[in-house]
Write a protein that holds these residues in place. Structure first.
Motif, PDB file in Angstrom:
ATOM      1  N   GLY A  18       0.814  -1.214   0.000  1.00  0.00           N
ATOM      2  CA  GLY A  18       0.000   0.000   0.000  1.00  0.00           C
ATOM      3  C   GLY A  18       0.842   1.256   0.000  1.00  0.00           C
ATOM      4  N   THR A  19       2.050   1.184  -0.543  1.00  0.00           N
ATOM      5  CA  THR A  19       2.962   2.329  -0.544  1.00  0.00           C
ATOM      6  C   THR A  19       3.253   2.776  -1.971  1.00  0.00           C
ATOM      7  OG1 THR A  19       4.853   0.837  -0.505  1.00  0.00           O
ATOM      8  CG2 THR A  19       4.084   1.671   1.611  1.00  0.00           C
ATOM      9  N   GLY A  20       2.219   2.912  -2.769  1.00  0.00           N
ATOM     10  CA  GLY A  20       2.399   3.268  -4.174  1.00  0.00           C
ATOM     11  C   GLY A  20       2.886   4.683  -4.377  1.00  0.00           C
ATOM     12  N   SER A  24      -1.770   6.741  -2.080  1.00  0.00           N
ATOM     13  CA  SER A  24      -3.140   6.529  -1.635  1.00  0.00           C
ATOM     14  C   SER A  24      -3.351   5.150  -1.021  1.00  0.00           C
ATOM     15  CB  SER A  24      -4.098   6.695  -2.815  1.00  0.00           C
ATOM     16  OG  SER A  24      -3.884   5.674  -3.763  1.00  0.00           O
ATOM     17  N   GLY A  25      -2.422   4.218  -1.285  1.00  0.00           N
ATOM     18  CA  GLY A  25      -2.581   2.868  -0.781  1.00  0.00           C
ATOM     19  C   GLY A  25      -3.490   2.027  -1.653  1.00  0.00           C
ATOM     20  N   LYS A  26      -4.071   2.639  -2.675  1.00  0.00           N
ATOM     21  CA  LYS A  26      -4.981   1.915  -3.557  1.00  0.00           C
ATOM     22  C   LYS A  26      -4.436   1.832  -4.982  1.00  0.00           C
ATOM     23  CE  LYS A  26      -9.145   2.881  -0.994  1.00  0.00           C
ATOM     24  NZ  LYS A  26      -8.947   3.685   0.098  1.00  0.00           N
ATOM     25  N   ILE A  54      12.256   6.407  -1.930  1.00  0.00           N
ATOM     26  CA  ILE A  54      10.928   6.826  -1.484  1.00  0.00           C
ATOM     27  C   ILE A  54      10.122   5.631  -0.981  1.00  0.00           C
ATOM     28  CG2 ILE A  54       8.711   7.735  -2.299  1.00  0.00           C
ATOM     29  CD1 ILE A  54      10.372   9.528  -4.215  1.00  0.00           C
ATOM     30  N   THR A  55      10.126   4.565  -1.756  1.00  0.00           N
ATOM     31  CA  THR A  55       9.344   3.385  -1.378  1.00  0.00           C
ATOM     32  C   THR A  55       9.856   2.756  -0.093  1.00  0.00           C
ATOM     33  OG1 THR A  55       8.900   2.978  -3.709  1.00  0.00           O
ATOM     34  CG2 THR A  55       8.469   1.167  -2.198  1.00  0.00           C
ATOM     35  N   GLU A  61       8.303   3.392   7.426  1.00  0.00           N
ATOM     36  CA  GLU A  61       7.384   4.188   8.238  1.00  0.00           C
ATOM     37  C   GLU A  61       6.105   3.406   8.549  1.00  0.00           C
ATOM     38  OE1 GLU A  61       4.759   8.179   7.579  1.00  0.00           O
ATOM     39  OE2 GLU A  61       6.792   8.162   6.774  1.00  0.00           O
ATOM     40  N   LYS A  62       5.563   2.733   7.545  1.00  0.00           N
ATOM     41  CA  LYS A  62       4.305   2.001   7.738  1.00  0.00           C
ATOM     42  C   LYS A  62       4.454   0.866   8.738  1.00  0.00           C
ATOM     43  CE  LYS A  62       0.741  -0.641   5.431  1.00  0.00           C
ATOM     44  NZ  LYS A  62       0.170  -1.076   4.168  1.00  0.00           N
TER      45      LYS A  62
END
Length: 127
Positions: A18-20, A24-26, A54-55, A61-62
């Motif tokens: 969900g880290t696109g 948005s996670g979508k 970035i990813t 973080e998530k």
């Protein structure tokens, strides 16, 4: 698979975690995979390094992981993008079920109690 077509691994990684790119996670596997492909085609290893940095930061973080310095992530994804993608994918594959289980449990209600100040009555000598 990652060696021959890293854009597929990147797409699957961002969809699973969900880290696109849009954050948005979508985002779908297809959108992120195509974005990775075109960014690395246009900017080469620098594009791969920036996307990887970035990813990786979003994943750390998530899942509340120890933060890697952005410079290390950038260098890893510039020089060995396949290695970085596989590391991240394996970590997310292992952590995602635990993360979902923890998020599905009801969180206990926390009551906030404002701190009180008790004023001590002291006698002042000589008054």
């Amino acid at each position: 698979m990652t060696f021959w077509c890293p854009c597929v691994t990147y797409g699957r990684l961002t969809e699973l975690s969900g880290t696109g790119l849009l954050g948005s996670g979508k985002d779908s596997c297809l959108i992120n995979g195509c974005a990775w492909y075109w960014i690395t085609e246009l900017f080469g290893s620098v594009g791969s390094g920036v996307l990887g940095m970035i990813t990786r930061g979003r994943i750390e973080e998530k899942y509340n992981l120890r933060r890697t310095s952005p410079g290390k992530s950038f260098c890893l994804h510039c020089c060995c993008p396949c290695v970085g993608l596989v590391q991240e994918y394996k970590a997310v594959e292992e952590l995602q079920p635990r993360y979902e289980a923890a998020m599905s449990q009801p969180q206990p209600a926390v009551a906030y109690v404002a701190p009180t100040m008790e004023v001590a009555h002291q006698s002042v000598p000589g008054v």
